[in-house]
Design a protein around this motif. Structure first.
Motif, short mmCIF file in Angstrom:
data_model
loop_
_atom_site.label_atom_id
_atom_site.label_comp_id
_atom_site.label_asym_id
_atom_site.label_seq_id
_atom_site.Cartn_x
_atom_site.Cartn_y
_atom_site.Cartn_z
N PRO A 202 0.79 -1.23 0.00
CA PRO A 202 0.00 0.00 0.00
C PRO A 202 0.83 1.28 0.00
CG PRO A 202 -0.95 -1.59 1.50
CD PRO A 202 0.38 -2.14 1.06
N ALA A 203 2.01 1.26 0.59
CA ALA A 203 2.85 2.46 0.65
C ALA A 203 3.22 2.98 -0.74
CB ALA A 203 4.11 2.19 1.47
N ILE A 204 3.30 2.09 -1.73
CA ILE A 204 3.62 2.53 -3.09
C ILE A 204 2.39 2.46 -4.00
CG2 ILE A 204 6.06 1.95 -2.93
CD1 ILE A 204 5.46 -0.58 -4.64
N GLY A 205 1.29 1.93 -3.48
CA GLY A 205 0.07 1.85 -4.26
C GLY A 205 0.16 0.88 -5.42
N ASP A 206 0.90 -0.20 -5.26
CA ASP A 206 1.09 -1.14 -6.35
C ASP A 206 1.23 -2.56 -5.78
OD1 ASP A 206 1.39 -2.04 -8.99
OD2 ASP A 206 2.86 -0.50 -9.48
N THR A 207 1.15 -3.54 -6.67
CA THR A 207 1.17 -4.93 -6.26
C THR A 207 2.13 -5.73 -7.14
OG1 THR A 207 -1.15 -4.78 -5.58
CG2 THR A 207 -0.26 -6.99 -5.90
N VAL A 208 2.99 -6.51 -6.51
CA VAL A 208 3.89 -7.43 -7.21
C VAL A 208 3.11 -8.70 -7.49
CG1 VAL A 208 5.99 -8.82 -7.02
CG2 VAL A 208 5.93 -6.53 -6.02
N HIS A 209 3.27 -9.24 -8.69
CA HIS A 209 2.66 -10.52 -9.06
C HIS A 209 3.77 -11.42 -9.58
CE1 HIS A 209 -1.42 -8.87 -8.81
NE2 HIS A 209 -0.91 -7.79 -9.37
N ILE A 210 4.02 -12.51 -8.89
CA ILE A 210 5.06 -13.43 -9.34
C ILE A 210 4.50 -14.85 -9.43
CG2 ILE A 210 7.06 -12.09 -8.63
CD1 ILE A 210 7.16 -13.60 -6.05
N LYS A 211 5.04 -15.59 -10.35
CA LYS A 211 4.66 -16.99 -10.49
C LYS A 211 5.35 -17.79 -9.39
CE LYS A 211 4.24 -16.65 -15.47
NZ LYS A 211 4.90 -16.93 -16.74
N ALA A 212 4.60 -18.68 -8.79
CA ALA A 212 5.15 -19.49 -7.70
C ALA A 212 6.39 -20.25 -8.16
CB ALA A 212 4.09 -20.45 -7.17
N GLY A 213 6.37 -20.72 -9.40
CA GLY A 213 7.51 -21.48 -9.92
C GLY A 213 8.78 -20.66 -10.09
N GLN A 214 8.67 -19.34 -10.07
CA GLN A 214 9.84 -18.48 -10.19
C GLN A 214 10.58 -18.32 -8.87
OE1 GLN A 214 8.11 -14.87 -11.79
NE2 GLN A 214 8.79 -15.38 -13.85
N GLN B 69 14.24 0.60 -15.77
CA GLN B 69 13.67 0.35 -14.45
C GLN B 69 12.17 0.08 -14.55
OE1 GLN B 69 14.88 3.97 -12.47
NE2 GLN B 69 16.94 3.21 -12.08
N ILE B 70 11.47 0.86 -15.34
CA ILE B 70 10.03 0.69 -15.49
C ILE B 70 9.72 -0.68 -16.09
CG2 ILE B 70 7.99 1.49 -16.73
CD1 ILE B 70 9.16 4.38 -16.43
N VAL B 71 10.43 -1.05 -17.13
CA VAL B 71 10.20 -2.34 -17.77
C VAL B 71 10.46 -3.48 -16.78
CG1 VAL B 71 10.99 -3.92 -19.59
CG2 VAL B 71 10.51 -1.51 -20.12
N ALA B 72 11.51 -3.37 -15.98
CA ALA B 72 11.78 -4.39 -14.96
C ALA B 72 10.63 -4.48 -13.98
CB ALA B 72 13.08 -4.07 -14.24
N ALA B 73 10.08 -3.34 -13.58
CA ALA B 73 8.95 -3.34 -12.66
C ALA B 73 7.75 -4.06 -13.27
CB ALA B 73 8.58 -1.90 -12.28
N THR B 74 7.51 -3.83 -14.57
CA THR B 74 6.37 -4.49 -15.21
C THR B 74 6.56 -6.00 -15.29
OG1 THR B 74 7.16 -4.26 -17.51
CG2 THR B 74 5.85 -2.43 -16.58
N LEU B 75 7.79 -6.45 -15.38
CA LEU B 75 8.04 -7.89 -15.40
C LEU B 75 7.72 -8.55 -14.07
CD1 LEU B 75 11.36 -7.97 -17.48
CD2 LEU B 75 9.02 -8.49 -18.25
N LEU B 76 7.63 -7.74 -13.02
CA LEU B 76 7.21 -8.23 -11.70
C LEU B 76 5.71 -8.03 -11.49
CD1 LEU B 76 10.22 -6.87 -9.65
CD2 LEU B 76 9.72 -9.28 -10.13
N GLY B 77 5.02 -7.65 -12.55
CA GLY B 77 3.58 -7.45 -12.45
C GLY B 77 3.18 -6.09 -11.92
N LEU B 78 4.16 -5.24 -11.60
CA LEU B 78 3.86 -3.90 -11.12
C LEU B 78 3.34 -3.03 -12.26
CD1 LEU B 78 7.09 -3.64 -8.98
CD2 LEU B 78 4.78 -3.49 -8.04
N ARG B 79 2.62 -1.99 -11.91
CA ARG B 79 2.06 -1.06 -12.90
C ARG B 79 2.47 0.37 -12.54
NH1 ARG B 79 -1.52 -2.25 -16.34
NH2 ARG B 79 -2.74 -0.35 -16.01
N PRO B 80 3.70 0.75 -12.84
CA PRO B 80 4.21 2.07 -12.45
C PRO B 80 3.71 3.20 -13.37
CG PRO B 80 5.91 0.86 -13.57
CD PRO B 80 4.73 -0.07 -13.46
N VAL B 81 2.41 3.46 -13.33
CA VAL B 81 1.80 4.44 -14.22
C VAL B 81 2.40 5.82 -14.01
CG1 VAL B 81 -0.38 5.53 -14.88
CG2 VAL B 81 -0.31 3.09 -14.39
#
Length: 188
Positions: free
Chosen positions: A28-40, A139-151
């Motif tokens: 919540p502090a950054i207003g975003d959510t990481v999404h990772i595959k369990a297998g990763q 940096q932004i592209v790396a964030a998106t690969l973690l499922g983040l949405r740094p709008v």
């Protein structure tokens, strides 16, 4: 996976969700959510951040490579992608003073600083501004690969890029559908 969920739930303010194949970590502090595959998730451990806060350090990976992810109560730290991931060029480009890791909050800060520098007018160091915009994009592209949405970071990046009319010593950027979607979201 249940061990990772338990460790993350110990971080104040963090909300964790787990499905069979995915882990979502809402910060919540950054207003975003990481999404990772369990297998990763190759391994994880509790650590203490430089600020003294509890944190969880992950080593994520696939068959080709591994990459770090650190989650704190107020931030997410990750490794920027290489410039070759974002630039459509046979020539190699390097940002010589690029950090090995970046915090989400720092990415937002640098994106804003860079955009403001691009809007200054007058004499500008186009090579330096180009390198800064390239670094922020990595940096932004790396964030998106973690499922983040740094709008917000994308909005600042676009503001800087537009201020300079895209007239920088850089090759074209690779097609990136996630980037395009985030860019459309900034218009809303």
């Amino acid at each position: 996976m249940s061990e990772a969920v338990a460790v993350l739930r110990d971080l104040p303010g963090i909300r964790v969700g787990a499905l069979a194949d995915r882990l979502s970590i809402q910060v919540p502090a950054i207003g975003d959510t990481v999404h990772i595959k369990a297998g990763q998730v190759q391994r994880h451990r509790r650590i203490v951040s430089p600020t003294g806060d509890p944190a969880v350090e992950f080593v994520l990976g696939d068959q080709r490579r591994t990459w770090p992810l650190i989650v704190t109560p107020g931030d997410v730290v990750f490794q920027p992608v290489d410039t070759g991931v974002v630039l459509d060029s046979a020539m190699e480009y390097r940002v010589t003073d690029a950090p090995g890791l970046v915090a989400y909050t720092e990415m937002e800060h640098v994106a804003e600083q860079t955009a403001r520098a691009c809007q200054q007018g007058g004499m500008m160091d186009l090579d330096g501004l180009g390198a800064s915009l390239l670094l922020v994009r990595c940096q932004i592209v790396a964030a998106t690969l973690l499922g983040l949405r740094p709008v917000l970071s994308v909005a600042w990046w676009q503001r800087g890029w537009t201020s300079l009319g895209g007239d920088l010593p850089l090759p074209p950027f690779r097609t990136d559908l996630v980037w395009d979607e985030l860019a459309r979201a900034t218009a809303r």
